[in-house]
Design an enzyme around this catalytic site. Structure first.
Site, PDB file in Angstrom:
ATOM      1  N   TYR A 100       4.796   4.154   0.908  1.00 36.68           N
ATOM      2  CA  TYR A 100       3.574   3.955   0.131  1.00 36.68           C
ATOM      3  C   TYR A 100       3.388   5.136  -0.811  1.00 36.68           C
ATOM      4  O   TYR A 100       3.510   6.283  -0.418  1.00 36.68           O
ATOM      5  CB  TYR A 100       2.370   3.818   1.062  1.00 36.68           C
ATOM      6  CG  TYR A 100       2.536   2.679   2.022  1.00 36.68           C
ATOM      7  CD1 TYR A 100       2.378   2.857   3.392  1.00 36.68           C
ATOM      8  CD2 TYR A 100       2.911   1.417   1.571  1.00 36.68           C
ATOM      9  CE1 TYR A 100       2.558   1.809   4.274  1.00 36.68           C
ATOM     10  CE2 TYR A 100       3.099   0.352   2.446  1.00 36.68           C
ATOM     11  CZ  TYR A 100       2.916   0.552   3.791  1.00 36.68           C
ATOM     12  OH  TYR A 100       3.110  -0.478   4.660  1.00 36.68           O
ATOM     13  N   HIS A 156      -1.179  -0.017  -1.329  1.00 33.60           N
ATOM     14  CA  HIS A 156      -1.716   0.789  -0.212  1.00 33.60           C
ATOM     15  C   HIS A 156      -2.753   1.789  -0.681  1.00 33.60           C
ATOM     16  O   HIS A 156      -2.760   2.949  -0.249  1.00 33.60           O
ATOM     17  CB  HIS A 156      -0.557   1.493   0.505  1.00 33.60           C
ATOM     18  CG  HIS A 156      -0.712   1.526   1.985  1.00 33.60           C
ATOM     19  ND1 HIS A 156      -1.340   2.546   2.631  1.00 33.60           N
ATOM     20  CD2 HIS A 156      -0.345   0.654   2.931  1.00 33.60           C
ATOM     21  CE1 HIS A 156      -1.314   2.323   3.941  1.00 33.60           C
ATOM     22  NE2 HIS A 156      -0.711   1.179   4.145  1.00 33.60           N
TER      23      HIS A 156
END
Ligand code: GCO
Ligand code: MG
Length: 415
Positions: free
Chosen positions: A158, A223
């Site tokens: 992420y 994310h």
């Protein structure tokens, strides 16, 4: 009304794949009749175990197993302050176990109690990640060969985690500081550069579409790693790559920005794994600002609220995509599966596969074949827990360094 009552409620923390999970067993007055549910909030699993043992169990001993909705509402209101991840997970473990018991007593799989199958199997998506587009492509092709048609693609997990990576607990040396333009004496953390992440992700999508074409469904998880306005721009740039969905473009605190995305592009939007409270998702559903609801169902209290949420979403054209990578018990996966089988506005199911140890601890794990997850059609959720095996994999507390996300200047941000 049956005469069957709740004899005991037990939290069973276990980590068969090294990830802290919490299963719940509801034992009844009927010898051999019990239910299994999922109460997994992996980052704070001990808090859920305490909530179950100290607060939930005493409220339930001796109650009839029949009235699942009444028990859910009673537990939900019993703490006064509510709608948080710890208590919702505790309620979820009981709720799913009661659905399991209901099915066993009715001699029916839970999907039949929910109205029966809308589909024979549930399409699932798998995760791929890599340090370069070629590595991601290789992993996508491996899953395609196994029959998967939906694949999430990331490059550097992420935010493209620039330095420190997932294990960002180590002191960062001067050479690394220089290379990634960090400050002097940076605090420990998992550093990333949002702009670099955006540039790299766009290159990744361009590369994958040029190599794989547009038949394979690709998904991506932002994310909550971008500043809101950059998220808007990213969603517009991504439109040309026709993702199946773009996930967590904003943090739950910034969901009002979704309206600006909707006005500017048709990139399918997924959101919800971090939600616990109906006030978080209702504005997005009723104003059709998202396309997929990504709730981690134990975070909102289990099957009972999730089935209502799926029904609320249907007229608004929002489809389900329940959150379920590897921080969920196989009992939780089974709960998703029964909901998925019985929900018309099903979208896609996240799935991380099961390790051999997870299958040992949870006999009856659903099977995946050619990219579809299938139920075993046993009564209830069709899954069990082997407590002796579970005890072989105790939960050990460890902080998740990848959650110590920081920007190059050291600012702590959401992970
Ligand atoms: C996903 C999620 C997960 C979470 C994890 C947190 O889309 O699967 O974003 O990868 O980061 O569940 O514990
Ligand atoms: Mg996610």
């Amino acid at each position: 009304m049956s005469q069957v009552t709740i004899r005991n409620v037990r939290a069973i923390p276990t980590a068969p794949a090294g990830i802290n999970l919490v299963a719940v067993k509801v034992e009844t007055s009927e010898p051999g009749l019990y239910g299994v549910g999922c109460a997994t909030f992996t980052q704070r699993s001990e808090a859920v175990v305490t909530a179950l043992e100290q607060y939930v169990r005493p409220l339930l001993i001796g109650r009839s197993v029949d009235n699942i909705e009444d028990i859910w509402q009673f537990l939900y209101g019993s703490s006064y302050w509510r709608n948080g991840p710890v208590l919702n997970n505790a309620i979820s473990g009981v709720d799913e176990a009661l659905w399991d018991i209901k099915g066993k007593m009715a001699k029916m799989p839970v999907y039949d109690l929910l109205g029966g199958k809308c589909r024979q199997g549930v399409p699932v998506y798998r995760h791929t990640d890599g340090s370069c587009p070629e590595e991601v492509e290789e992993k996508v092709r491996q899953f395609m060969e196994q029959g998967y048609r939906y694949i999430r693609v990331q490059q550097g997990m992420y935010g493209g985690n620039m330095v420190g990576g997932i294990g960002g607990m180590d002191q960062i040396d001067a050479e690394t500081c220089k290379r990634f333009h960090l400050t002097e004496n940076p605090p420990i953390g998992a550093y990333f550069d949002p702009k670099e992440y955006m540039r790299r992700a766009l290159k990744l999508f361009d590369y994958l579409r040029s190599r794989l074409g547009f038949e394979i469904e690709l998904l991506h998880d932002v994310h909550e790693r971008l500043a809101p306005i950059d998220g808007v721009g990213f969603a517009k740039e991504v439109e040309q790559y026709k993702l199946f969905f773009l996930e967590d473009l904003f943090s739950p605190e910034q969901v009002s920005w979704f309206a600006k995305v909707r006005e500017q592009c048709a990139t399918p939007i997924a959101m919800g794994e971090l939600f616990n409270n109906p006030n978080e998702w209702m504005p997005l559903v009723k104003d059709q600002l998202i396309d997929f609801i990504r709730i981690h169902i134990s975070q909102i209290g289990g099957i009972s609220p999730a089935r209502k949420l799926a029904a609320v979403c249907e007229p608004f054209g929002v489809r389900t995509a329940w959150h379920g990578p590897n921080d969920i018990t196989p009992a939780g996966v089974a709960a998703h599966l029964h909901l998925d089988l019985a929900t018309t506005n099903f979208g896609i199911q996240e799935f991380a596969g099961f390790t051999e140890n997870e299958k040992l601890v949870f006999p009856g794990c659903p099977e995946v074949r050619d990219g579809y997850l299938y139920a075993n059609d046993q009564p209830g959720l069709g899954i069990d827990i082997d407590e002796e095996a579970a005890a072989k994999f105790p939960c050990t507390y460890h902080d998740n360094a990848w959650l110590w996300a920081r920007l190059p200047d050291g600012t702590a941000v959401r992970a």
